[in-house]
Structure formats: C-alpha cells, structure tokens
Design a protein around this motif. Structure first.
Motif, PDB file in Angstrom:
ATOM      1  N   ARG A 124     113.891 118.939 -49.245  1.00 41.51           N
ATOM      2  CA  ARG A 124     114.998 119.615 -49.434  1.00 41.51           C
ATOM      3  C   ARG A 124     115.338 120.649 -47.950  1.00 41.51           C
ATOM      4  NH1 ARG A 124     117.324 123.489 -54.372  1.00 41.51           N
ATOM      5  NH2 ARG A 124     119.291 123.969 -53.619  1.00 41.51           N
ATOM      6  N   PHE A 125     114.149 121.208 -47.444  1.00 46.46           N
ATOM      7  CA  PHE A 125     114.096 121.834 -46.422  1.00 46.46           C
ATOM      8  C   PHE A 125     114.367 121.117 -45.134  1.00 46.46           C
ATOM      9  CE2 PHE A 125     112.273 124.412 -43.014  1.00 46.46           C
ATOM     10  CZ  PHE A 125     113.029 125.565 -43.037  1.00 46.46           C
ATOM     11  N   VAL A 126     113.426 120.174 -45.049  1.00 46.25           N
ATOM     12  CA  VAL A 126     113.607 119.069 -43.933  1.00 46.25           C
ATOM     13  C   VAL A 126     114.758 118.541 -43.736  1.00 46.25           C
ATOM     14  CG1 VAL A 126     112.583 116.972 -42.956  1.00 46.25           C
ATOM     15  CG2 VAL A 126     110.943 118.785 -44.192  1.00 46.25           C
ATOM     16  N   SER A 127     115.426 117.977 -44.845  1.00 39.40           N
ATOM     17  CA  SER A 127     116.813 117.439 -44.696  1.00 39.40           C
ATOM     18  C   SER A 127     118.110 118.138 -44.243  1.00 39.40           C
ATOM     19  CB  SER A 127     117.091 117.020 -46.139  1.00 39.40           C
ATOM     20  OG  SER A 127     117.734 117.910 -47.070  1.00 39.40           O
ATOM     21  N   ALA A 128     117.773 119.527 -44.164  1.00 44.68           N
ATOM     22  CA  ALA A 128     118.956 120.279 -43.482  1.00 44.68           C
ATOM     23  C   ALA A 128     118.892 120.400 -41.940  1.00 44.68           C
ATOM     24  CB  ALA A 128     118.880 121.888 -43.905  1.00 44.68           C
ATOM     25  N   ASP A 129     120.116 120.361 -41.547  1.00 41.05           N
ATOM     26  CA  ASP A 129     120.241 120.674 -40.123  1.00 41.05           C
ATOM     27  C   ASP A 129     120.382 122.017 -39.681  1.00 41.05           C
ATOM     28  OD1 ASP A 129     120.871 117.618 -39.461  1.00 41.05           O
ATOM     29  OD2 ASP A 129     122.476 118.199 -40.987  1.00 41.05           O
ATOM     30  N   ARG A 130     120.826 122.776 -40.225  1.00 41.60           N
ATOM     31  CA  ARG A 130     120.656 124.192 -40.023  1.00 41.60           C
ATOM     32  C   ARG A 130     120.162 125.073 -40.988  1.00 41.60           C
ATOM     33  NH1 ARG A 130     124.554 124.900 -35.730  1.00 41.60           N
ATOM     34  NH2 ARG A 130     125.000 127.151 -36.175  1.00 41.60           N
TER      35      ARG A 130
ATOM     36  N   LEU B 165     119.026 130.139 -47.667  1.00 44.37           N
ATOM     37  CA  LEU B 165     117.857 130.673 -48.316  1.00 44.37           C
ATOM     38  C   LEU B 165     118.294 132.161 -48.700  1.00 44.37           C
ATOM     39  CD1 LEU B 165     114.656 129.282 -46.733  1.00 44.37           C
ATOM     40  CD2 LEU B 165     115.879 128.229 -48.612  1.00 44.37           C
ATOM     41  N   GLN B 166     118.452 132.467 -50.066  1.00 41.23           N
ATOM     42  CA  GLN B 166     118.683 133.862 -50.405  1.00 41.23           C
ATOM     43  C   GLN B 166     117.389 134.255 -50.889  1.00 41.23           C
ATOM     44  OE1 GLN B 166     121.777 133.168 -53.365  1.00 41.23           O
ATOM     45  NE2 GLN B 166     123.300 133.508 -51.945  1.00 41.23           N
ATOM     46  N   ALA B 167     117.083 135.324 -50.093  1.00 45.61           N
ATOM     47  CA  ALA B 167     115.788 135.773 -50.424  1.00 45.61           C
ATOM     48  C   ALA B 167     115.791 137.387 -51.043  1.00 45.61           C
ATOM     49  CB  ALA B 167     114.857 136.126 -49.085  1.00 45.61           C
TER      50      ALA B 167
ATOM     51  N   LEU C 127     131.142 120.724 -43.470  1.00 45.70           N
ATOM     52  CA  LEU C 127     129.846 121.271 -43.639  1.00 45.70           C
ATOM     53  C   LEU C 127     129.236 121.221 -45.061  1.00 45.70           C
ATOM     54  CD1 LEU C 127     127.592 122.493 -41.728  1.00 45.70           C
ATOM     55  CD2 LEU C 127     128.400 124.761 -42.314  1.00 45.70           C
ATOM     56  N   GLU C 128     128.212 120.740 -45.142  1.00 43.85           N
ATOM     57  CA  GLU C 128     127.520 120.893 -46.434  1.00 43.85           C
ATOM     58  C   GLU C 128     126.742 121.736 -46.668  1.00 43.85           C
ATOM     59  OE1 GLU C 128     124.316 118.096 -49.343  1.00 43.85           O
ATOM     60  OE2 GLU C 128     125.080 117.216 -47.365  1.00 43.85           O
ATOM     61  N   ILE C 129     126.909 122.781 -47.766  1.00 46.64           N
ATOM     62  CA  ILE C 129     126.338 123.884 -47.957  1.00 46.64           C
ATOM     63  C   ILE C 129     125.247 123.773 -49.082  1.00 46.64           C
ATOM     64  CG2 ILE C 129     126.444 126.467 -48.251  1.00 46.64           C
ATOM     65  CD1 ILE C 129     127.328 125.693 -45.572  1.00 46.64           C
ATOM     66  N   ASP C 130     124.127 124.023 -48.846  1.00 45.19           N
ATOM     67  CA  ASP C 130     122.999 123.840 -50.073  1.00 45.19           C
ATOM     68  C   ASP C 130     122.521 125.230 -50.174  1.00 45.19           C
ATOM     69  OD1 ASP C 130     121.043 123.175 -51.765  1.00 45.19           O
ATOM     70  OD2 ASP C 130     119.876 122.107 -50.378  1.00 45.19           O
ATOM     71  N   ILE C 131     122.835 125.868 -51.147  1.00 53.15           N
ATOM     72  CA  ILE C 131     122.389 127.268 -51.554  1.00 53.15           C
ATOM     73  C   ILE C 131     121.289 127.195 -52.259  1.00 53.15           C
ATOM     74  CG2 ILE C 131     123.045 129.528 -52.589  1.00 53.15           C
ATOM     75  CD1 ILE C 131     125.961 128.735 -51.776  1.00 53.15           C
ATOM     76  N   LEU C 132     120.068 127.919 -51.921  1.00 56.24           N
ATOM     77  CA  LEU C 132     118.778 127.980 -52.770  1.00 56.24           C
ATOM     78  C   LEU C 132     118.717 129.720 -52.914  1.00 56.24           C
ATOM     79  CD1 LEU C 132     116.126 126.707 -53.914  1.00 56.24           C
ATOM     80  CD2 LEU C 132     115.374 126.684 -51.794  1.00 56.24           C
ATOM     81  N   ASP C 133     118.814 129.959 -54.085  1.00 60.60           N
ATOM     82  CA  ASP C 133     118.360 131.234 -54.510  1.00 60.60           C
ATOM     83  C   ASP C 133     117.242 131.146 -55.010  1.00 60.60           C
ATOM     84  OD1 ASP C 133     118.038 133.697 -55.889  1.00 60.60           O
ATOM     85  OD2 ASP C 133     120.097 133.810 -56.337  1.00 60.60           O
TER      86      ASP C 133
END
Length: 212
Positions: free
Chosen positions: A85-91, A7-9, A36-42
């Motif tokens: 999208r948030f719940v599906s992440a492990d980290r 999460l980029q705030a 590692l799968e990286i999901d970036i949410l700006d």
C-alpha cells in the motif's frame, strides 16, 4: 493515475492541527488535480500486526538470502501486504504531531512494518543503504505543542520528529521532501493567527506543486 497516500498520525481526529493543515494542503492539490487518487490511512483506525519474532526472523532471512519456512513465509506475506500500500503510492502526505520529541508510536509502528529489505531498501556492505523508492515525493505536516526550531532547545524539546521522518524517507529513496510546520501550537501569543498562517503556507505549497 497518480496516487497519494495520506498518513494520519494524530489521535486527536478533528481537533488535530496537523490533520487540519494537511486537509488545507489536499484541498488545493486536488482542486488542481481532480483525477488524483487519494488513499487515506488513519493509523489509529487501522489494525497493525505486531512486528514480532516471526517477522523479525523473516526479515533476517531476506537479508541473508535464506529460504523462508512456513511460519516465516506467512509472516513475510503479511508484511508485504501492508508495505504494498505504501510502495504503490507516487506521493506521500504525512501529518504528524510531535510526541516526546519524536513521532507518535502508531506511525513508528507502521514504519517498522514497511521499512523492509527488498521492499524499501537494499544494503551494500560498502555504500550502505540503497533506497528502492525512486521518483516519489513526500510532504510533511509537522506540529508540536511547545517545541519550536531554534527556541531554547533542549528545554523545549529536541527534533527527533522531522529529522527522523526525513532520514527514514531518504533512506527509502524518497529525496524530494517538503514540509509545513506549526510549531509551537501552545506557547504562541496568537495561536489562531499562527494556525491561519500555517494553513496558508500549506495552501501555497500545494499550489507550487501544481499538477502531479
């Protein structure tokens, strides 16, 4: 496959110190974990719906165990789609500057959307909130212009920043929370040197996390 949601705030893009430090952390972590799968949410490039009266009513229906009407179901489905999208992440990796002793409003907006009953928490009348996210880990990258822990508080700000993020994550069930700080960024006598130390601290923390 392990998934990390970043999460980029910060609204400052490449000028953001929190984003720079988070990138240093990610570079080391991904080097050790190429799968590692990286999901970036700006959060500044993402359209977030208002948490309006329909969504508030739908939330209360869930709490009360009431049926949703058509409008309520539509509102709740929109919340679930974002929260998934948030719940599906492990980290989680959250890079956040301090704004007015707290967090940027776009990050608060996101939290208000996803922090929902039956998704991130349940409520016991005697025991209180019960977090539903188990076995997850979060890393916070925290920056502030003039605030520094233990330095002339509250003249230089109060920590509703790290304290709030930790409270939220803990309430959702995320108990493993690490952090890297670059505080302050403006009142330090050696801003470049202190930024280098923060970057190194992020890299060392990622190395201790090892394989995920």
């Amino acid at each position: 496959m392990t998934k990390l949601l970043y999460l980029q705030a910060s609204s400052r893009k490449r000028d953001s110190r929190s984003s720079q430090i988070a990138t240093a952390y990610l570079d080391v972590l991904t080097a050790a974990n190429p799968d590692l799968e990286i999901d970036i949410l700006d959060l500044w490039d993402t359209e977030l719906p208002a948490f309006d009266g329909d969504k508030a009513a739908a939330k209360m229906n869930v709490i009360k165990g009431a049926e949703q009407d058509g409008v309520g179901q539509t509102a709740w489905d929109e919340i679930v789609a974002i929260a998934d999208r948030f719940v599906s992440a492990d980290r989680y990796l959250i890079a956040s500057p301090m704004w007015n002793s707290g967090i940027p409003y776009r990050l608060k907006h996101f939290i208000d959307l996803v922090h929902q009953p039956g998704i991130l928490w349940s409520l016991d009348r005697e025991a209180g909130y019960q977090g539903l996210l188990t076995g997850k880990h979060a890393t916070l990258v925290l920056t502030s212009g003039v605030y520094a822990p233990g330095v002339a508080e509250p003249a230089f700000g109060v920590d509703h920043h790290a304290a709030y993020l930790r409270m939220w994550l803990n309430q959702a069930g995320v108990q493993q929370v690490d952090e890297v700080r670059f505080q302050p960024t403006m009142l330090t006598g050696d801003p470049a040197g202190d930024l280098t130390k923060a970057l190194e601290a992020a890299e060392k923390l990622a190395a201790t996390h090892g394989y995920v």
